[in-house]
Scaffold this active site. Structure first.
Site, PDB file in Angstrom:
ATOM      1  N   CYS A 373      58.759 115.728 -26.713  1.00 53.31           N
ATOM      2  CA  CYS A 373      59.878 114.816 -26.512  1.00 53.31           C
ATOM      3  C   CYS A 373      59.345 113.579 -25.822  1.00 53.31           C
ATOM      4  O   CYS A 373      58.514 113.670 -24.931  1.00 53.31           O
ATOM      5  CB  CYS A 373      60.889 115.544 -25.637  1.00 53.31           C
ATOM      6  SG  CYS A 373      61.991 114.532 -24.693  1.00 53.31           S
ATOM      7  N   GLU A 742      58.300 114.844 -32.861  1.00 51.78           N
ATOM      8  CA  GLU A 742      59.264 115.441 -31.942  1.00 51.78           C
ATOM      9  C   GLU A 742      60.693 115.419 -32.440  1.00 51.78           C
ATOM     10  O   GLU A 742      61.560 116.071 -31.852  1.00 51.78           O
ATOM     11  CB  GLU A 742      59.200 114.686 -30.617  1.00 51.78           C
ATOM     12  CG  GLU A 742      57.842 114.821 -29.985  1.00 51.78           C
ATOM     13  CD  GLU A 742      57.571 113.746 -28.984  1.00 51.78           C
ATOM     14  OE1 GLU A 742      58.238 112.698 -29.063  1.00 51.78           O
ATOM     15  OE2 GLU A 742      56.712 113.927 -28.142  1.00 51.78           O
TER      16      GLU A 742
END
Ligand code: CDP
Length: 788
Positions: A373, A742
């Site tokens: 992330c 991600e």
């Protein structure tokens, strides 16, 4: 995108097979633990059973008497060299080994050095430590209450457990918009601690050569160059200069952000090697990895949305409490202590927004790593996508219609968000339309209505997320002052083969293949003729490493720019060979030909040979280039995910029946690799949505410190993923590409949570925190009068 090159050349858009797989499939990868050096010693670490305790005494007598044990290292030993504390990436401080007290369960207390791994473990078990327990604080809300025990007693002026306050956006405009709103919704959302749980745990071998004072460290790190600089800055006073430090990041078995921080084990191994002059290996076991390495998430969020009765959103207001454990060791860009959480307005055109985050210390290991992330984007996406669903349901609107009404429209790009980001490009309705078509949305809604009449629980959840990746432009992005550019250095050999080196480091993403494809695209040299290297600070150009889906947006762009520099020089050489002016040549991947005379041409291989054998007088020989790429903006990949769940009324079990993921990462380098990234990412989004959580009891004992309790999904639990793509190129990236690694992890949890709440809304359920376990759902069903 139709490929410009042939499959044999293998430029962008070709699903060529991964160059790295022959060695991985045959078990021939070289991971840190595969490296064995003569005379190597082994390290094992004594860890604290207490979450907060004074160290009264460490008795090493029995450990030192254990056969094979060479030394026991304590905080007192490191303190002599001022190496018992180290800086974190967020300019906080973290203990390498404690001198006075421990701050979390499983914290390093002492290290044992021995001639074998087994002897080290025996010695570790024989170290006797006397502790005096101290009051424990695990809840960040309690940590900030007046009278809470102050944890960081090492900080002389610290009188509480508050780390920092950070806010962004226009508070007055947001408050005003809320005051004028026709509808508002408010929700507390907790996003719990989770762990990356990569297949390979953390490990290193530190080898200090006393003759030439050179330290070589084989290390599981996603950012070798930054680590070398940090080592030089921290240990310069004991003689470790940067040119005498070599960090080698060999094959890595998954990083996901967990291999960005410097853990005490690495530093102890380095100190032990410097002291003994012998190589020292440290390899964590699974429980150490789960219990003591940095964690992700742990955000306590209160979010509010304001809008009109017709469903138009107007403002977002968020207050967050971030649990950082005992030190702020998050790997964020320095300017943003809450990472890029202020992407929380998501895909929606909001007039005003304001976000506040407060960091708190607790008796837990450091938190805040960017688990697959781009620095708190998962938290931001989960919040806005849950809130959008709550607002849609509150207004009685279909969540898909509600989203379409509020999406930023394609013609609004480049779009300046209420929190100051400039989104590069997007077509959010396009992605949602495709996802709805693929899953058969209208039919599913009809099925749901039928089932509801029969008392069955079926839910449909949407997540239309916007990502923000490619950190980052140097005007805003640095880590410990190091600007977040990245690099590529290309050298073309005389026979037209090439080597390209990068400042990034793959941990399974397939960089050896996709970077070679970028060069193939730009130079027409077959990808199979290009060797890609990363991860060795003695050879690779300086770069900030691989995390936050930054490799394609930053180092991938550097590869394109360096290739274009080579193409410029190649044009001059071709002009010399063909005896025409450079402007009279036309480029197509792999060759320059004379305008109007296509049979007069020179291939890139001819040109490479000439660069070493027949270069024009006055021009330097050779064909090589380097680029340090400072991106002008971030890239904003996006997608729409739709999830269908069925809930068992008897057990509370949530079954993901279907999951369609439509992603847009601009132009794609390798479609097969992108699909692989999305499949893996979806599984890593499914896991925290339904299974994974690290929690602590009141005494700070970790719950979920082994794979018995920390439920990583296997192939059995994992749903069948259905994927689709739209393509909206990035206008500023040289290849029009955006990152993708991600997206799926960021977007998936909200789709699943929204599906569960969609199944239960008519019963009065407004929200369920992830992980949505059968026990949680079963209790909700009981509380709302459903029983079977
Ligand atoms: O930084 P990291 O490698 O984790 O993330 P990324 O830049 O999103 O790339 C993940 C993998 O997907 C790499 O092998 C990329 O080259 C590939 N990729 C691609 O083929 N096309 C894109 N538009 C984006 C990524």
């Amino acid at each position: 995108m139709t490929p410009r090159t042939s499959f044999e050349v293998g430029g962008m858009g070709h699903s060529i097979k991964r160059k790295e797989d022959p060695r991985f499939i045959r078990g021939k990868g070289t991971y840190v633990d595969d490296v064995v050096l003569p005379g190597m010693l082994y390290l094992d670490i004594v860890r604290s059973p207490y979450a907060h305790a004074k160290i009264v005494k460490i008795d090493s007598t029995k450990a030192l008497a254990t056969p094979g044990v060479v030394a026991v290292i304590t905080g007192q030993d490191l303190a002599k060299y001022n190496l018992h504390w180290m800086p974190t990436l967020m300019s906080d401080t973290q203990m390498v080994l404690p001198v006075e007290k421990v701050m979390y369960q499983a914290q390093e207390v002492a290290a044992v050095l021995a001639t074998s791994r087994y002897a080290a473990a025996d010695g570790m078990a024989a170290v006797e430590v006397a502790y005096e327990p101290l009051p424990v604080v695990v809840d960040p809300r309690k940590a900030l209450e007046p009278g809470a025990p102050v944890l960081r007693t090492d900080k002389k002026d610290k009188k509480d457990n508050h780390i920092w306050h950070w806010e962004w956006g226009d508070r007055a405009a947001t408050d005003r918009t809320f005051a004028e709103a026709e509808v508002t919704v408010k929700q507390d959302i907790y996003i719990p601690r989770i762990h990356v749980a990569s297949i390979e745990t953390c490990a290193c071998i530190a080898s200090f050569d006393k003759v030439d004072s050179k330290l070589t460290v084989w290390m599981t790190t996603q950012a070798p160059h930054a680590i070398r600089t940090v080592f030089a800055l921290v240990a310069g006073h004991v003689g470790l200069a940067e040119h005498k430090i070599r960090i080698i990041s060999p094959d890595i078995g998954g990083g996901f952000g967990g291999k960005v921080p410097v853990y005490p084990g690495y530093v102890i191994a380095v100190a032990a090697s410097v002291l003994t002059g012998k190589p020292v290996k440290w390899v964590e076991d699974r429980m150490e990895n789960l219990q003591a390495d940095s964690f992700a998430r742990d955000y306590h969020i209160t979010a509010e949305l304001a809008g009109k009765k017709d469903g138009t959103l107007t403002a977002l207001r968020i207050k967050t409490l971030a649990d950082h454990g005992y030190t702020d060791a998050a790997a964020n860009p320095s300017k943003f202590p809450a990472g890029l959480f202020h992407i929380c307005t998501g895909s929606y055109d909001l007039k005003a927004a304001h976000v506040e985050v407060d960091g708190a210390y607790t008796n837990k290991p450091p938190g805040g790593i960017a688990y697959r992330c781009s620095f708190r984007v998962t938290e931001a996406v989960h919040t806005i996508e849950r809130m959008a669903d709550i607002m849609a349901h509150q207004l009685g609107m279909d969540p898909a219609d509600f989203r379409k009404k509020n999406f930023i429209k394609p013609e609004q790009f480049p779009y300046k968000s209420a929190l100051g980001w400039e989104y590069d490009s997007g077509n959010y309705a396009g992605a949602l339309d495709l996802a709805m078509e693929k899953i058969g949305y209208a039919a599913l809604r009809r099925e749901q209505a039928d089932k509801r009449r029969r008392g069955e629980l079926m839910g449909i959840g949407i997540s239309s997320f916007t990502e923000i990746v490619g950190a980052g432009p140097s005007k805003h992005f640095d880590i410990l002052g190091l600007k977040m550019f990245d690099s590529c250095e290309i050298r073309i050999h005389p026979t037209g083969k090439a080597i390209a080196r990068f400042g990034t480091k793959s941990q399974g993403q397939g960089h050896e293949t996709t970077y070679a494809q970028i060069l193939a695209e730009e130079l027409g040299i077959p990808a199979s003729d290009i060797q890609v290297e990363e991860g060795d600070t003695d050879t690779a150009p300086y770069g900030l490493g691989t995390y936050a889906s930054r490799s394609t947006p930053v180092a991938g762009a550097a590869a394109a720019v360096a290739s274009r520099k080579i193409q410029d020089k190649a044009r001059k050489i071709a002009a010399h060979l063909l005896e025409v002016a450079p402007d009279d040549l036309v480029w197509e991947p792999g060759k320059f030909s004379v305008k109007g005379a296509p049979d007069r041409f020179k291939t890139i291989q001819d040109i490479a040979f000439a660069a070493y054998t027949n270069h024009p007088q006055g021009m330097e020989a050779g064909l090589e280039a380097v680029s340090y790429y400072d991106p002008p903006n971030l890239t904003y990949p996006f997608g729409s995910y739709i999830c269908v769940v069925d809930i068992d009324k008897g057990t509370g079990e949530v079954k993901v029946r279907r999951f369609v993921a439509v992603d847009d990462c601009g132009n794609i380098i390798n479609p097969m690799i992108v699909d692989g990234q999305i499949h893996g990412g979806l599984t890593m989004g499914f896991a925290p949505a339904l299974l994974e959580e690290i929690s602590y009891d009141e005494s700070g004992n970790i719950q979920g410190g082994s794979f018995i309790d920390y439920l990583v999904p296997t192939a059995v639990e994992t749903p069948k993923w259905e994927t689709g793509k739209t393509c909206t190129p990035s206008p500023h990236h040289p290849l029009g590409a955006k990152g993708v690694g991600e997206s799926a992890t960021v977007g998936a949890p909200a789709a699943i949570a929204n599906a569960v709440v969609d199944a239960l809304w008519h019963l009065g359920v407004r929200h369920v925190d992830i992980p949505i376990t059968p026990a949680k759902v079963w209790k909700l069903l009981r509380d709302h009068g459903v029983s079977e």
